[in-house]
Design a protein around this motif. Structure first.
Motif, PDB file in Angstrom:
ATOM      1  N   PRO A 180      -9.534  -2.778  -7.501  1.00  0.00           N
ATOM      2  CA  PRO A 180      -8.676  -3.966  -7.447  1.00  0.00           C
ATOM      3  C   PRO A 180      -8.151  -4.320  -8.832  1.00  0.00           C
ATOM      4  N   GLY A 181      -6.893  -4.716  -8.874  1.00  0.00           N
ATOM      5  CA  GLY A 181      -6.266  -5.116 -10.128  1.00  0.00           C
ATOM      6  C   GLY A 181      -5.463  -4.023 -10.804  1.00  0.00           C
ATOM      7  N   PRO A 209       8.658   6.166   4.064  1.00  0.00           N
ATOM      8  CA  PRO A 209       8.605   4.957   4.889  1.00  0.00           C
ATOM      9  C   PRO A 209       7.513   3.977   4.482  1.00  0.00           C
ATOM     10  N   GLY A 210       6.758   4.281   3.426  1.00  0.00           N
ATOM     11  CA  GLY A 210       5.882   3.283   2.819  1.00  0.00           C
ATOM     12  C   GLY A 210       4.485   3.171   3.376  1.00  0.00           C
ATOM     13  N   THR A 211       4.094   4.011   4.309  1.00  0.00           N
ATOM     14  CA  THR A 211       2.773   3.845   4.914  1.00  0.00           C
ATOM     15  C   THR A 211       1.650   4.164   3.922  1.00  0.00           C
ATOM     16  N   ILE A 212       1.794   5.239   3.159  1.00  0.00           N
ATOM     17  CA  ILE A 212       0.782   5.534   2.135  1.00  0.00           C
ATOM     18  C   ILE A 212       0.818   4.457   1.060  1.00  0.00           C
ATOM     19  N   THR A 213       1.996   4.091   0.628  1.00  0.00           N
ATOM     20  CA  THR A 213       2.162   3.089  -0.434  1.00  0.00           C
ATOM     21  C   THR A 213       1.428   1.799  -0.102  1.00  0.00           C
ATOM     22  N   LEU A 214       1.639   1.308   1.102  1.00  0.00           N
ATOM     23  CA  LEU A 214       1.054   0.029   1.489  1.00  0.00           C
ATOM     24  C   LEU A 214      -0.459   0.126   1.667  1.00  0.00           C
ATOM     25  N   ASP A 215      -0.947   1.273   2.120  1.00  0.00           N
ATOM     26  CA  ASP A 215      -2.400   1.485   2.156  1.00  0.00           C
ATOM     27  C   ASP A 215      -2.984   1.414   0.750  1.00  0.00           C
ATOM     28  N   LEU A 216      -2.342   2.102  -0.201  1.00  0.00           N
ATOM     29  CA  LEU A 216      -2.819   2.085  -1.585  1.00  0.00           C
ATOM     30  C   LEU A 216      -2.717   0.682  -2.175  1.00  0.00           C
ATOM     31  N   ALA A 217      -1.648  -0.020  -1.851  1.00  0.00           N
ATOM     32  CA  ALA A 217      -1.457  -1.374  -2.367  1.00  0.00           C
ATOM     33  C   ALA A 217      -2.601  -2.291  -1.950  1.00  0.00           C
ATOM     34  N   ALA A 218      -3.058  -2.135  -0.718  1.00  0.00           N
ATOM     35  CA  ALA A 218      -4.157  -2.975  -0.243  1.00  0.00           C
ATOM     36  C   ALA A 218      -5.433  -2.709  -1.027  1.00  0.00           C
ATOM     37  N   LEU A 219      -5.605  -1.486  -1.520  1.00  0.00           N
ATOM     38  CA  LEU A 219      -6.818  -1.125  -2.252  1.00  0.00           C
ATOM     39  C   LEU A 219      -6.798  -1.569  -3.706  1.00  0.00           C
ATOM     40  N   VAL A 220      -5.613  -1.739  -4.275  1.00  0.00           N
ATOM     41  CA  VAL A 220      -5.535  -2.153  -5.686  1.00  0.00           C
ATOM     42  C   VAL A 220      -5.140  -3.613  -5.849  1.00  0.00           C
ATOM     43  N   ALA A 221      -4.858  -4.316  -4.757  1.00  0.00           N
ATOM     44  CA  ALA A 221      -4.537  -5.743  -4.855  1.00  0.00           C
ATOM     45  C   ALA A 221      -5.674  -6.486  -5.564  1.00  0.00           C
ATOM     46  N   PRO A 222      -5.367  -7.468  -6.388  1.00  0.00           N
ATOM     47  CA  PRO A 222      -4.063  -8.100  -6.611  1.00  0.00           C
ATOM     48  C   PRO A 222      -3.168  -7.386  -7.619  1.00  0.00           C
ATOM     49  N   GLY A 223      -3.495  -6.165  -7.980  1.00  0.00           N
ATOM     50  CA  GLY A 223      -2.589  -5.388  -8.827  1.00  0.00           C
ATOM     51  C   GLY A 223      -1.259  -5.159  -8.127  1.00  0.00           C
ATOM     52  N   ILE A 224      -0.227  -4.926  -8.910  1.00  0.00           N
ATOM     53  CA  ILE A 224       1.118  -4.741  -8.367  1.00  0.00           C
ATOM     54  C   ILE A 224       1.346  -3.276  -8.019  1.00  0.00           C
ATOM     55  N   THR A 225       1.930  -3.035  -6.856  1.00  0.00           N
ATOM     56  CA  THR A 225       2.303  -1.695  -6.421  1.00  0.00           C
ATOM     57  C   THR A 225       3.815  -1.631  -6.244  1.00  0.00           C
ATOM     58  N   ILE A 226       4.404  -0.546  -6.746  1.00  0.00           N
ATOM     59  CA  ILE A 226       5.836  -0.311  -6.592  1.00  0.00           C
ATOM     60  C   ILE A 226       6.027   1.066  -5.966  1.00  0.00           C
ATOM     61  N   GLY A 227       6.841   1.132  -4.921  1.00  0.00           N
ATOM     62  CA  GLY A 227       7.213   2.397  -4.315  1.00  0.00           C
ATOM     63  C   GLY A 227       8.666   2.694  -4.618  1.00  0.00           C
ATOM     64  N   ILE A 228       8.968   3.944  -4.964  1.00  0.00           N
ATOM     65  CA  ILE A 228      10.345   4.288  -5.299  1.00  0.00           C
ATOM     66  C   ILE A 228      10.860   5.450  -4.471  1.00  0.00           C
TER      67      ILE A 228
END
Length: 271
Positions: A39-40, A50-69
């Protein structure tokens, strides 16, 4: 990953391709990375699709910021819709080119790319750019398929024709369809010290999975993206239809089995 300024994306972004990519999760596509996430952390996902991996990873590092490009809009629209469905209001999806990332040096703790380098004319330059935006002691994580090493049963000739056609089209686009086996070499060429190289597979071996994979591939081969590139490789409509029918035949086989190997690169960046 979509096309960059120098590479045509062989898969395209038709509905059938996005449907296939939407089945990807952090668990089935980035398991080698998950033990290193905290986290962080700030995370960049290159070629987010389509962002499915991105959003899974985002949930694991929250509240850190995740950006998908991505560098075309079509998959980003799907990714943003997926974020809304998950009530994720912090992950950002934006246009960017992996060869010219719009971020300062040492911005992210994790820079991730799933099935991206195989589509680039210059994967080594992409890795160097990933290292540039990665913090000291942060992680570069890359996973890529190896088409030449894929195997299946029954060994239908139509599927072998599909592989030959896809690999030829990828090479014509300046890409490298057998990227998985080259990750260690590309890491060394990019100056990455002590890369950890592993491998994992996607395997389809039950009725539901085989029908989903085979019919999905049939739909993709019937679409204009594959068909146009197949025609450029000298196939006529009858040969393309035979590939489509071959995939549907394979999907209906009670003993069907398909294995897709991937190479994995994980490197902690030291400066």
């Amino acid at each position: 990953m979509s096309k960059t300024s120098t590479t045509l994306y062989t898969h395209g972004h038709e509905r059938s391709a996005l449907a296939s990519h939407s089945a990807r999760t952090a668990k089935n596509s980035a398991a080698y990375l998950l033990p290193h996430l905290k986290p962080g952390m700030h995370l960049l996902d290159i070629g987010c699709g389509p962002g499915t991996i991105t959003l899974d990873l985002a949930a694991l590092v929250a509240p850190g910021i995740t950006i998908g490009i991505e560098n075309v809009d079509t998959p980003l629209v799907t990714a943003r819709t997926e974020a809304v469905a998950r009530s994720d209001t912090t992950t950002r999806f934006q246009l960017a080119d992996v060869l010219n990332l719009p971020f300062e040096n040492e911005t992210f703790n994790v820079v991730h790319a799933h099935q991206v380098l195989q589509h680039l004319k210059d994967p080594v330059a992409a890795l160097r750019e990933m290292v540039r935006v990665c913090k000291t002691d942060g992680f570069i994580a890359v996973r890529d398929a190896d088409y030449a090493a894929m195997s299946w049963y029954p060994e239908l000739p139509q599927l072998e024709r599909w592989r030959e056609t896809y690999r030829a089209a990828a090479y014509a686009n300046g890409a490298q369809p057998d990227a998985g086996r080259r990750l260690r070499a590309w890491a060394h060429a990019a100056g990455i010290a002590n890369p950890q190289i592993t491998a994992s597979v996607w395997s389809y071996a039950d009725e539901t999975a085989c029908q989903w994979w085979g019919n999905g591939q049939a739909n993709r081969c019937a679409g204009s993206i594959f068909s146009n590139q197949a025609q450029e490789q000298g196939l006529d409509d009858a040969e393309i239809e035979a590939i489509v029918n071959g995939w549907r035949q394979w999907a209906a086989e009670p003993d069907a089995w398909f294995c897709m190997p991937h190479g994995e690169l994980l490197a902690q960046i030291r400066r």
